[in-house]
Motif scaffolding. Structure first.
Motif, short mmCIF file in Angstrom:
data_model
loop_
_atom_site.label_atom_id
_atom_site.label_comp_id
_atom_site.label_asym_id
_atom_site.label_seq_id
_atom_site.Cartn_x
_atom_site.Cartn_y
_atom_site.Cartn_z
N LYS A 142 -85.74 25.91 51.60
CA LYS A 142 -86.92 26.76 51.43
C LYS A 142 -87.99 26.39 52.45
N VAL A 143 -88.62 27.39 53.06
CA VAL A 143 -89.71 27.14 54.00
C VAL A 143 -91.06 27.57 53.43
N THR A 198 -86.26 31.32 52.57
CA THR A 198 -85.46 30.25 53.13
C THR A 198 -85.34 30.35 54.65
N TYR A 199 -84.80 29.32 55.23
CA TYR A 199 -84.47 29.32 56.66
C TYR A 199 -83.63 30.55 56.98
N GLY A 200 -82.64 30.83 56.15
CA GLY A 200 -81.76 31.97 56.38
C GLY A 200 -82.49 33.30 56.34
N ASP A 201 -83.48 33.42 55.45
CA ASP A 201 -84.26 34.65 55.37
C ASP A 201 -85.00 34.91 56.68
N MET A 208 -91.34 30.05 60.69
CA MET A 208 -91.09 29.02 59.69
C MET A 208 -92.26 28.05 59.61
N ASP A 209 -92.83 27.67 60.75
CA ASP A 209 -93.98 26.76 60.76
C ASP A 209 -95.15 27.35 59.99
N TYR A 210 -95.34 28.66 60.16
CA TYR A 210 -96.44 29.33 59.44
C TYR A 210 -96.20 29.27 57.93
N VAL A 265 -97.41 33.39 51.24
CA VAL A 265 -97.64 34.23 52.42
C VAL A 265 -97.77 35.68 51.97
N ASP A 266 -98.81 36.33 52.44
CA ASP A 266 -99.04 37.71 52.05
C ASP A 266 -99.48 38.54 53.25
N SER A 267 -99.31 39.81 53.16
CA SER A 267 -99.71 40.74 54.22
C SER A 267 -99.83 42.12 53.59
N GLN A 268 -100.75 42.92 54.11
CA GLN A 268 -100.96 44.24 53.55
C GLN A 268 -101.14 45.27 54.65
#
Length: 253
Positions: free
Chosen positions: A64-65, A120-123, A228-230, A241-244
């Motif tokens: 998980k990231v 996750t990393y895979g996502d 991933m760092d973010y 993490v969110d965005s609109q």
């Protein structure tokens, strides 16, 4: 999580002339959604065969990231996911000694949706599977307006929070501002983007006029690692993490 499989068919092959010469007559494809329904009746032999490899893949792709506050998908003229990715490029600029005026992330480079909840990393790899690196470049105001016109012609691209564009349904740029200010044709502006676009790809040919390019090519500068760092930084701060959608690219009615 959803996965997609594309099936391609080349039909038919056309024979022309006396000498053997074949040309592709047409190309067709179908998109098949691969999701949990295929888990209802698993093949025992196939499952056993894949178990060893599944363990290896899960150990790489499973960590998980961070967490996402909502399900996000890319779509024009503006989407939560494309907004997020463009904002992340601007966020990362501090690590490169850059202060960009805006960010651009192409819709074509976003290859999967982002799930709600654990990411996750895979996502992230699904979202950004290519070897694109972060890049910074300078364009004049006139060139920025031309770039925005090119974005309008395809119905919109991913742009950062500072951008406000109004376009028509037939792909014309009506107006554009940066940080609430009119764009000055003679002024220089700094943009955060990906190196792939600097070649003028995805119909954004104005990027070929870029100057003062900063495009570090080491693997750690790949966009997937920056994303991933973010997520990891937000997770350390206890944030999802969110965005609109906020009117970065709107269509004039």
């Amino acid at each position: 999580m959803r996965r997609y499989m594309f099936l391609w068919a080349l039909v038919p092959l056309v024979w022309t002339g006396c000498k053997t010469h074949y040309e592709v007559g047409s190309v067709e494809r179908s998109r098949i959604l691969v999701d949990a329904r295929y888990d209802r009746h698993p093949d025992a032999e196939g499952t056993a065969f894949l178990q060893y490899y599944k363990h290896i893949v899960d150990s790489i792709m499973g960590p998980k990231v961070g967490r996402s506050a909502r399900y996000m998908s890319p779509h024009r003229p503006e989407s939560e996911l494309s907004n997020l990715l463009a904002d992340i490029l601007v966020w990362a600029a501090k690590d490169y000694g850059e202060q960009p005026d805006f960010g651009v992330y192409n819709m074509g480079g976003v290859r999967a949706d982002l799930p709600k909840g654990d990411v996750t990393y895979g996502d992230v790899l699904d979202v950004a599977p290519f070897e694109n690196k972060i890049a910074f470049a300078t364009l004049s105001g006139a060139e920025v307006l031309q770039l925005f016109s090119e974005m309008a012609s395809v119905g919109g691209e991913g742009v950062s929070h500072s951008v406000r564009m109004v376009i028509t349904r037939d792909g014309k740029l009506v107006s554009a501002t940066l940080n609430g200010q009119e764009i000055e044709p003679q002024k220089d502006y700094r943009v955060a983007t990906i190196d792939y676009l600097l070649g003028g790809t995805d119909k954004m040919v104005t990027f070929k006029k870029s100057r003062n390019i900063n495009s570090p090519q080491k693997v750690e500068n790949n966009t997937r690692f920056i994303i991933m760092d973010y997520f990891r930084e937000q997770n350390k701060q206890g944030k999802m993490v969110d965005s609109q959608i906020e009117g970065r690219v709107t269509i004039k009615e």
